[in-house]
Design a protein around this motif. Structure first.
Motif, PDB file in Angstrom:
ATOM      1  N   GLU A 155      -0.037  21.489  16.426  1.00 14.44           N
ATOM      2  CA  GLU A 155      -0.508  19.937  16.211  1.00 14.44           C
ATOM      3  C   GLU A 155      -1.905  19.638  16.688  1.00 14.44           C
ATOM      4  O   GLU A 155      -3.011  19.348  15.935  1.00 14.44           O
ATOM      5  N   LYS A 156      -2.251  19.838  17.985  1.00 14.34           N
ATOM      6  CA  LYS A 156      -3.524  19.699  18.394  1.00 14.34           C
ATOM      7  C   LYS A 156      -4.436  20.487  18.239  1.00 14.34           C
ATOM      8  O   LYS A 156      -5.757  20.137  18.059  1.00 14.34           O
ATOM      9  N   ALA A 157      -4.223  21.859  17.974  1.00 11.70           N
ATOM     10  CA  ALA A 157      -5.322  22.604  17.512  1.00 11.70           C
ATOM     11  C   ALA A 157      -5.719  22.125  15.921  1.00 11.70           C
ATOM     12  O   ALA A 157      -6.856  22.355  15.623  1.00 11.70           O
ATOM     13  N   ALA A 158      -4.544  21.812  15.182  1.00 10.50           N
ATOM     14  CA  ALA A 158      -4.963  21.623  13.688  1.00 10.50           C
ATOM     15  C   ALA A 158      -5.623  20.437  13.599  1.00 10.50           C
ATOM     16  O   ALA A 158      -6.636  20.214  12.865  1.00 10.50           O
ATOM     17  N   ALA A 159      -5.306  19.346  14.469  1.00 10.64           N
ATOM     18  CA  ALA A 159      -6.137  18.203  14.577  1.00 10.64           C
ATOM     19  C   ALA A 159      -7.565  17.996  14.887  1.00 10.64           C
ATOM     20  O   ALA A 159      -8.351  17.197  14.626  1.00 10.64           O
ATOM     21  N   ALA A 160      -7.624  19.007  15.753  1.00  9.33           N
ATOM     22  CA  ALA A 160      -9.058  19.466  16.264  1.00  9.33           C
ATOM     23  C   ALA A 160      -9.901  20.478  15.257  1.00  9.33           C
ATOM     24  O   ALA A 160     -11.226  20.578  15.647  1.00  9.33           O
ATOM     25  N   GLY A 161      -9.250  20.903  14.453  1.00 11.88           N
ATOM     26  CA  GLY A 161      -9.916  21.692  13.323  1.00 11.88           C
ATOM     27  C   GLY A 161     -10.097  22.993  13.807  1.00 11.88           C
ATOM     28  O   GLY A 161     -10.811  23.916  13.405  1.00 11.88           O
ATOM     29  N   LYS A 162      -9.448  23.561  14.989  1.00 12.67           N
ATOM     30  CA  LYS A 162      -9.504  25.005  15.457  1.00 12.67           C
ATOM     31  C   LYS A 162      -8.766  26.114  14.713  1.00 12.67           C
ATOM     32  O   LYS A 162      -8.970  26.942  14.674  1.00 12.67           O
ATOM     33  N   LEU A 163      -7.877  25.551  13.784  1.00 12.37           N
ATOM     34  CA  LEU A 163      -7.293  26.559  12.846  1.00 12.37           C
ATOM     35  C   LEU A 163      -8.199  27.122  11.926  1.00 12.37           C
ATOM     36  O   LEU A 163      -8.259  28.366  11.595  1.00 12.37           O
ATOM     37  N   VAL A 164      -9.080  26.282  11.425  1.00 14.17           N
ATOM     38  CA  VAL A 164     -10.383  26.569  10.395  1.00 14.17           C
ATOM     39  C   VAL A 164     -11.097  27.615  11.374  1.00 14.17           C
ATOM     40  O   VAL A 164     -11.227  28.845  10.647  1.00 14.17           O
ATOM     41  N   LYS A 165     -11.618  27.114  12.665  1.00 15.20           N
ATOM     42  CA  LYS A 165     -12.455  28.018  13.232  1.00 15.20           C
ATOM     43  C   LYS A 165     -11.733  29.678  13.629  1.00 15.20           C
ATOM     44  O   LYS A 165     -12.410  30.368  13.964  1.00 15.20           O
TER      45      LYS A 165
END
Length: 573
Positions: free
Chosen positions: A122-132
């Motif tokens: 959740e934290k990674a997705a909220a921070a946009g890290k999944l796209v990166k």
């Protein structure tokens, strides 16, 4: 019962093995997990009385998996599972509960971003890290949406997940010599699709002894509180449960008070007050004079009402109907004659057509409909036209076997055809016309607008070969919200085209939901109740669909598969 613990380990092993791209084993472990989770008997007792051989008699459990179950029963651990978890240390249960997250995605998240838990995801997705990290923006948004949905559903359990253990405990309570009778209370007795905790109400002249014996049940993990008449505990499957032990003379009043929801009970007590009486868990009173208490029927009758079935006790018109003698004659739990959605190993089921048929026959069914998936649902190995024709020939052979055995059991030819985004079907009409019954369902593009999704399903209904719309809103309880549709418009189209709407009994579907069932009944739309079985034990799920139908005020006449297969077919297009 340790069934759930073992099933979880086997299921997680299937995921871990799939991550490692091990052939065949993942499906075998998943199949065994399904069987064990659905067992009514404690697997520990099965092993105690029959050893390893008895474990291997469980569907899907072979020697290798049997040895791992034996290992867990003896040592509370499985070495191979621990080894796999050490290699890929992720919270499988937490991650796969998010819609759209499967074994390959979990492995990719772990290797690329070091994500092990749902909180980290959740934290990674909220921070946009999944796209990166190489995931699409749409995937990231869907993951956040899925996690948000899970948070709303937190703290409740699927009815079908909890019922087996609840039934086991209830039977143990009833078997106590001090107990005269016992019953479920609350949402469990009302057959709600999810429950927050378990309520047991027992009636005995020796309450303290009953409470003490209850606290010694193997299912009790820890004790929150206890008294002479009650106890609150945590069960081994991590759900809270309480027991109240009351005077048998107050059985009826207590069951009414413990079964209805808050609004139903307030309405009943208000009705009593208007008569100058008082209703509580001990009886219906006029001053200190007891007017009624022994049976539910007696209490309701004294209030001027017909007895109200537990499933209806939510103050949604049942009290007014009971006062006027206009309650429906609800479908009974033994009224279904056949199952109209059954998958086999021709696609994503685990058992053969003949195995499913024999199991259904043993359950007392008169027929089943084989509804394997079709070609556009590639993940299931769906059938094309040629393979459907081959399956029809196989069904003819199986029916001939039953006939030669002087059995009247019938295997009907069907399919779960995919409704494409434009409302067309993925199998041609010439082939569909050869089937006894055609079910159609949406399996993709769930995010369409309400207008477009409604038009999509309506177009399928207009096809003269489509008899039933399976799981009409596509929801997965606690995992995926229903797609947006205009249900009134769909039901009007169903009525006009003679299309049946399904009540899918699978515990995480229960689709249609109760409010839509009631609308369908009021509009005269016919319904079916089906298990959506993919393995033998799933055939036992019918009772959850029946409970859902009863919550929707459905009568026997509203459900097509309460009839013989010959009479049922006459109702279709």
């Amino acid at each position: 019962m340790i069934n759930k613990e073992i099933a979880k380990i086997l299921y997680e092993m299937s995921i871990l093995l799939e991550m490692k791209e091990v052939g065949f084993k993942p499906r075998a472990y998943e199949k065994a997990a399904d069987s064990i989770e659905s067992l009514a008997e404690d697997i520990g007792n099965i092993y105690k009385h029959g050893g390893l051989k008895a474990l291997e008699d469980i569907p899907g459990v072979g020697p290798s998996i049997g040895e791992k179950i034996e290992e867990y029963i003896k040592t509370k651990q499985v070495k191979e599972y621990k080894k796999l978890k050490k290699e890929i240390p992720v919270d499988i249960e937490g991650l796969v509960s998010v819609e759209g997250i499967g074994p390959k995605t979990i492995l990719r998240l772990y290797k690329k971003l070091g994500i092990k838990t749902r909180d980290q995801l959740e934290k990674a997705a909220a921070a946009g890290k999944l796209v990166k990290g190489g995931f699409g923006k749409k995937t990231q948004d869907n993951i956040l949406k899925g996690i948000s949905f899970l948070k709303k559903e937190h703290g409740r359990y699927l009815l079908g997940e909890i019922m087996p253990i609840a039934e086991t405990i209830l039977e143990k309570i009833r078997a106590l010599p001090e107990v005269q009778s016992a019953e479920f209370g609350g949402s469990l007795r009302r057959m709600k699709e999810t429950v927050g905790d378990l309520d047991f109400i027992a009636f005995s002249d020796k309450p303290a002894e009953v409470v003490e014996k209850f606290l010694k049940f193997s299912e009790v993990k820890s004790i929150y509180s206890k008294g002479r008449h009650k106890a609150l505990v945590r069960l081994s499957i991590d759900i809270d449960a309480d027991i109240w032990v009351l005077d048998p003379k107050s059985t009826g009043a207590a069951l009414i008070g413990w079964t209805g929801d808050k609004q139903h009970n307030i309405a009943l007590r208000t009705l009593a007050e208007k008569k100058g009486w008082m209703l509580n868990d001990y009886g219906l009173w006029r001053g200190k004079t007891l007017l009624a208490s022994k049976t539910e029927e007696e209490v309701y009758k004294k209030l001027g009402m017909d007895w109200i079935p537990p499933e209806l006790r939510e103050n949604k018109g049942e009290i007014e109907a009971a006062l006027e003698g206009k309650l429906p004659q609800l479908i009974g739990y033994d009224d279904i004659k056949g199952d109209l959605q059954v998958q086999t190993d021709w696609t994503d089921g685990r058992n053969s057509i003949e195995e499913m048929a024999k199991a259904a026959k043993e359950l007392g069914h008169e027929y089943i409909l084989i509804t394997d998936h079709t070609k556009s649902l590639a993940m299931t190995g769906g059938s094309d036209e040629k393979r459907l024709v081959e399956q029809m020939a196989e069904i003819d052979k199986i029916n001939l076997k039953f006939k030669n055995q002087n059995s009247k059991f019938k295997v009907l030819k069907g399919s779960e055809v995919n409704i494409m985004p434009d409302g067309t079907l993925d199998i041609d009409d010439e082939t569909l016309a050869k089937l006894d019954i055609v079910g159609a369902a949406v399996h993709s593009k769930f995010n369409m607008s309400e207008k477009d999704m409604t038009a999509r399903i309506k177009r399928a209904m207009e096809n003269p070969n489509v008899d039933i719309i399976f799981h009409p809103t596509g929801r997965l309880i606690q995992k995926r919200e229903a797609y947006k549709v205009d249900m009134d418009d769909l039901l009007k189209t169903a009525k006009r085209t003679k299309t049946v709407m399904e009540i899918d009994a699978f515990p995480d579907r229960l689709d249609l939901k109760d409010e839509y069932i009631r609308k369908a009944v009021e509009m005269g739309v016919k319904l079916s109740i089906d298990t959506d079985a993919h393995v033998l034990v799933h055939l036992q799920y019918l009772k959850y669909g029946i409970g859902q139908a009863r919550r929707g005020w459905a009568e026997k006449k509203d459900i097509i598969n309460t009839r013989s297969w010959q009479e049922m077919l006459k109702l279709l297009k």
